[in-house]
Design an enzyme around this catalytic site. Structure first.
Site, PDB file in Angstrom:
ATOM      1  N   ASN A 153      -2.761  18.680   0.446  1.00  0.00           N
ATOM      2  CA  ASN A 153      -2.226  18.783   1.927  1.00  0.00           C
ATOM      3  C   ASN A 153      -0.871  19.295   1.743  1.00  0.00           C
ATOM      4  O   ASN A 153      -0.162  19.649   0.598  1.00  0.00           O
ATOM      5  CB  ASN A 153      -2.028  17.483   2.234  1.00  0.00           C
ATOM      6  CG  ASN A 153      -1.568  17.315   3.957  1.00  0.00           C
ATOM      7  OD1 ASN A 153      -1.774  18.067   4.533  1.00  0.00           O
ATOM      8  ND2 ASN A 153      -0.987  16.095   4.102  1.00  0.00           N
ATOM      9  N   SER A 529      -1.048 -30.782 -21.479  1.00  0.00           N
ATOM     10  CA  SER A 529      -2.165 -30.256 -20.354  1.00  0.00           C
ATOM     11  C   SER A 529      -1.270 -29.897 -18.940  1.00  0.00           C
ATOM     12  O   SER A 529      -1.905 -30.591 -18.056  1.00  0.00           O
ATOM     13  CB  SER A 529      -3.317 -31.054 -20.541  1.00  0.00           C
ATOM     14  OG  SER A 529      -3.071 -32.475 -20.359  1.00  0.00           O
TER      15      SER A 529
END
Length: 620
Positions: A153, A529
């Protein structure tokens, strides 16, 4: 040559436009809409008015505004969404997806490519093939687009230089060939002037190829989905009354007729088709694209998400597969974390068990990596909690593509393609042991479970867990304590403390805990955890009632005062990175079975609470 809307019976081309920022995608689509006479006079008048205030052409008509519909986009001068547009010519109907050029919106581009038959790749003639050109082409090819049109383009701004065009075309063909894409058409265009979009431009006497619209109208997008083996993902088990049971869904591929032998996958149960039911009555045959309800000759167990398939050529079934994954979330992928995988209407819990390599989309280089960031692509191995039926994506998009969903937020975090199964579902059943868990538990006069102690460093997890284990021993019960001291120095000595390592650390501990529970033991797992998702994963590895989450709750300031190993002091001084509570998050449990306030009660009293819970629950 004048063109107008074509008849409704024409075939349909779905295509995507993509490329780098400011390559002119919106202007090109606006040109296609305008030149195909799809714009009403009032729309054109609104564009002319907006061009004076929001356009990019000093008040002249800006066709990009036909696509850039959001005021925020206009103010920034960029397009950030996927816009689907419809138009037709005398030769074909079209659906075009205008996708963003910015790298952070690669996920939007992938959405548009997933249903496209062809991709129009734009490059600015003055810039040539850019990183985003390669990125978008790679993702389009990954998602099954095998026809590319390179629109070079802004040739008017490059002086319609033939060498500029040929250089860009040669570079792109070379790159596309590496992707396995051989069907490439290169066209020099100016979306602004319309040259070589609908009509051949006088500015390019050296170009003898098609215009863009000619390439789109003549692209061979015929598919063989009607000739491929029958597949219908079941969307709904249709039971309006006790005398009718049917299975509803859209036929993905193939043809179905009453009397055909079919198989339900992944179960493998076989039967024949009795009827094909629609709102307008029964059909003698149904083809790909039709939504129908299938009544079977035998009552077999079929659920939403299963696939009805040609019994002579069924899909594969597996709970482990290799595939490609495009990561689409700001938070990184953590291998071994559990996600929800959705393929068609089927859902399964999934983990990335092996991130084999990450792909550099510019060079196609394979890069070793332990995680994925936003917009990165990798080849991975996946494990599921149950078998799914699938076809390799290269053979069937309809039954080979999936998305990953975060189980906590329900956000879509990734999109992928299945390459091949790693083992067949027929081999998935675990070997049944003659000596089972129930017998092992009876031998020990206890009910096995996992006591999962979670909390900040210094909260009192290990002190309480040690007291609980001592009380269990005094009662003659069989237990084992897992904590950082006996896990980090052996099983997990290869892991650090980054999020990806923490996830893998807890996964391994959870798997060991499951084995100990199977052995009939009471397992005490004492770990920070920090992430809810991993604790949920550990819970789901064992049966209902076998996981007892114990939140050892102590305020951060109390933990810092205790600080027996001086870890908080080092973290505050920057000597330790990724320390939970300081520069790494802790996600407290929301529904823990037991909450222990160690700043308010003695460890001895809290250990007695845990023992009382076990007695009340019938574990002892």
């Amino acid at each position: 040559m004048a063109r107008g809307p074509g008849p409704e019976g024409q075939d349909l081309l779905r295509f995507i436009t993509c490329g780098g920022v400011d390559d002119g995608k919106s202007t090109l689509i606006g040109r296609l809409l305008f030149d195909s006479r799809q714009i009403f006079e009032d729309q054109l008048a609104a564009v002319d008015a907006d061009s004076k205030t929001a356009g990019s052409r000093d008040g002249a008509r800006d066709l990009a505004l036909l696509v850039d519909g959001l005021q925020a986009e206009r103010e920034q001068g960029i397009t950030i969404d996927v816009a689907y547009r419809f138009f037709s010519t005398g030769g074909r109907r079209f659906i075009v997806a205008d996708t963003p050029g910015h790298e952070q919106y690669t996920r939007n581009m992938a959405t548009g490519a997933s249903t496209a038959d062809l991709a129009v790749i734009l490059v600015d003639a003055r810039k040539g093939v850019l990183t985003q050109t390669r990125r978008h082409s790679f993702i389009a090819a990954l998602l099954g687009v095998r026809r590319m049109v390179l629109a070079v383009n802004k040739m008017d701004l490059a002086g319609w230089d033939e060498t500029v065009f040929k250089t860009a075309a040669a570079a792109y063909r070379d790159f596309a060939g590496g992707l396995g894409v051989d069907d490439v058409t290169c066209i020099p265009v100016s979306a602004l002037t319309g040259a070589n979009v609908f009509e051949a431009g006088a500015e390019t006497p050296w170009y003898r190829g098609p215009t863009l619209i000619d390439a789109l109208e003549t692209a061979d997008v015929s598919t063989d989905i009607a000739r491929r083996p029958f597949r219908m993902p079941v969307q709904w088990v249709n039971r309006p009354g006790p005398d009718f049971r049917g299975y509803s869904g859209a036929i993905a591929t193939g043809v179905l007729r009453p009397g055909d032998a079919v198989v339900a996958c992944p179960s493998g149960r076989r039967t024949t088709v009795a009827r094909i039911v629609t709102f307008d009555g029964d059909l003698p045959a149904a083809v790909a694209g039709q939504s129908v309800t299938v009544v079977l000759a035998d009552e077999i167990d079929i659920a939403r998400g299963d696939i009805l398939a040609d019994a002579r050529n069924p899909p594969d079934s597996t709970d482990q597969f290799a595939g490609h994954l495009l990561w689409m979330h700001d938070e990184p992928l953590l291998p071994e974390r559990q996600y929800l995988l959705k393929i068609g209407a089927a859902r399964a819990t999934a983990q990335v068990t092996d991130l084999r390599y990450k792909i550099n989309v510019n060079t196609m280089e394979h890069i070793a990596s332990r995680t994925l960031e936003l917009n990165e692509v990798a080849c991975c191995n996946f494990a599921l909690d149950r078998p799914i039926a699938f076809d390799p994506y290269a053979e069937a998009r309809e039954t080979g593509g999936f998305i990953l969903i975060d189980r906590f937020t329900n956000a879509t975090v990734g999109a992928g393609t299945i390459d091949f199964g790693l083992r067949r579902a027929a081999n998935l059943a675990r070997h049944e042991m003659a000596l089972d868990k129930a017998l092992r538990a009876r031998q020990k006069s206890q009910r096995p479970c996992v006591l999962w102690f979670t909390g900040l460093s210094g909260s009192g997890k290990s002190a309480t867990a040690n007291l609980v284990e001592g009380k269990l021993a005094a009662l003659g019960r069989h237990s084992y304590l897992l904590d950082g001291d006996n896990v980090r120095h052996g099983l997990n000595r290869d892991l650090g403390f980054k999020d990806v390592d923490r996830v893998e650390n807890i996964r391994r501990v959870a798997e060991v805990s499951r084995l100990f529970v199977d052995a009939g033991l009471i397992v005490l797992a004492s770990f920070i955890s920090p992430f809810r998702d991993e604790r949920r994963m550990a819970r789901e590895l064992v049966e209902d009632g076998e996981f007892i989450e114990i939140f050892v709750d102590a305020p951060l300031e109390v933990c810092e005062r205790r600080d027996p190993k001086g870890l908080y002091r080092k973290a505050r001084a920057g000597e330790i990175e990724n320390f939970t509570g300081i520069d790494s998050d802790y996600e407290p449990p929301e529904n823990a079975e037991i909450v222990l306030k160690t700043a308010e009660h003695s460890a001895e009293a809290l250990a007695d609470r845990v023992i009382a819970h076990l007695k009340d629950g019938g574990y002892l």
